[in-house]
Design an enzyme around this catalytic site. Structure first.
Site, PDB file in Angstrom:
ATOM      1  N   ASP A 118     -15.088  -2.675  -1.427  1.00 30.61           N
ATOM      2  CA  ASP A 118     -14.809  -2.573  -0.111  1.00 30.61           C
ATOM      3  C   ASP A 118     -16.289  -2.119   0.840  1.00 30.61           C
ATOM      4  OD1 ASP A 118     -12.459  -2.542  -1.195  1.00 30.61           O
ATOM      5  OD2 ASP A 118     -12.375  -0.640  -1.656  1.00 30.61           O
ATOM      6  N   ASP A 167       0.830  -1.217  -0.062  1.00 33.87           N
ATOM      7  CA  ASP A 167      -0.034  -0.202  -0.004  1.00 33.87           C
ATOM      8  C   ASP A 167       1.012   1.225   0.041  1.00 33.87           C
ATOM      9  OD1 ASP A 167      -2.091  -1.906   0.217  1.00 33.87           O
ATOM     10  OD2 ASP A 167      -2.837  -1.094   2.242  1.00 33.87           O
TER      11      ASP A 167
END
Length: 239
Positions: free
Chosen positions: A129, A8
């Site tokens: 998500d 990330d």
């Protein structure tokens, strides 16, 4: 089941967030390309990349870091975060990404997902998500009333390569993945589903694998913290 180590990216560094909150970032490596090489040397088959700044900005922000990773590896990588138009999709695929992940636009512009999946077969995934089963967009900052399973089903005929399902409440929390919800989603669609969020130990990966319906799992913090040994995990999943 494929294990996808996660990198990330925030401000050019490899970080992990806690439940998607940008102000709760832990920096694990200031050289993302070196981190990518380490994962490859351990034997992984794929990498999962996220442009965290891009997810909020709506456009690529950590492009230099992503490009340095792509130059350093010889395995496929997928990227999500800030990819919201066809030009950006084409640019990333031309730069060597194996797959782009479309999240916010899957809710806000589903026709783009369908168009991209037709134009680039096997190279477009949908990122879903969710908090408590409801989809969040724009770097998880905006809640919607969209049901995660309904959204997944809406792309059944689109030709997308995979669905990456993230349980936001589990992400980065080292509390274990939501195996039941992820497996239920995987059973509800024919599209391969990749689990994300909460994988904190080898047993979590085994539990996801043993559902028999989950195609892959993403792990980040547990690999950086050493809670999961990547070589051991890869060997166990191949056994």
């Amino acid at each position: 089941m494929i294990l996808y180590p996660a990198i990330d990216l925030k401000d050019g560094q490899a970080v992990r967030l806690l439940r998607g909150e940008m102000d709760k970032a832990t920096v694990f490596n200031d050289d993302p390309a070196a981190q990518a090489r380490a994962f490859v040397q351990a034997g992984c088959e794929w990498l999962h990349l996220v442009d965290l700044n891009g997810a909020f900005a709506g456009e690529p922000v950590n492009a230099a870091a992503v490009e340095s990773i792509l130059a350093a590896i010889d395995i496929p990588a997928q990227l999500g975060g800030g990819i919201r138009d066809m030009a950006t999709i084409e640019t990333w695929l031309d730069k060597g990404l194996a797959r782009v992940i479309l999240g916010t636009v899957a809710v806000e512009n589903p026709d783009l997902v369908r168009q991209a999946a037709r134009a680039f077969p096997g190279r477009v995934a949908v990122g879903i998500d969710a908090r408590d089963g409801r989809v969040a967009t724009r770097g998880w900052a905006e809640e919607t009333d969209v049901d995660a399973t309904d959204l997944a089903r809406s792309f059944e005929d689109a030709g997308v390569a995979a669905i990456i399902y993230t349980d936001i409440n589990r992400d980065g929390a080292m509390a274990g993945p939501n195996v039941e919800a992820t497996a239920a989603l995987a059973r509800a669609v024919s599209i391969p589903v990749i689990a994300s969020g909460g994988v904190s130990r080898l047993a979590d990966l085994i539990a996801l694998r043993d559902t028999g319906v989950i195609a892959g799992a993403i792990s980040g913090r547990a690999l950086y913290d050493g809670a999961i040994d990547l070589r051991e995990a890869l060997a166990a999943l191949r056994a």
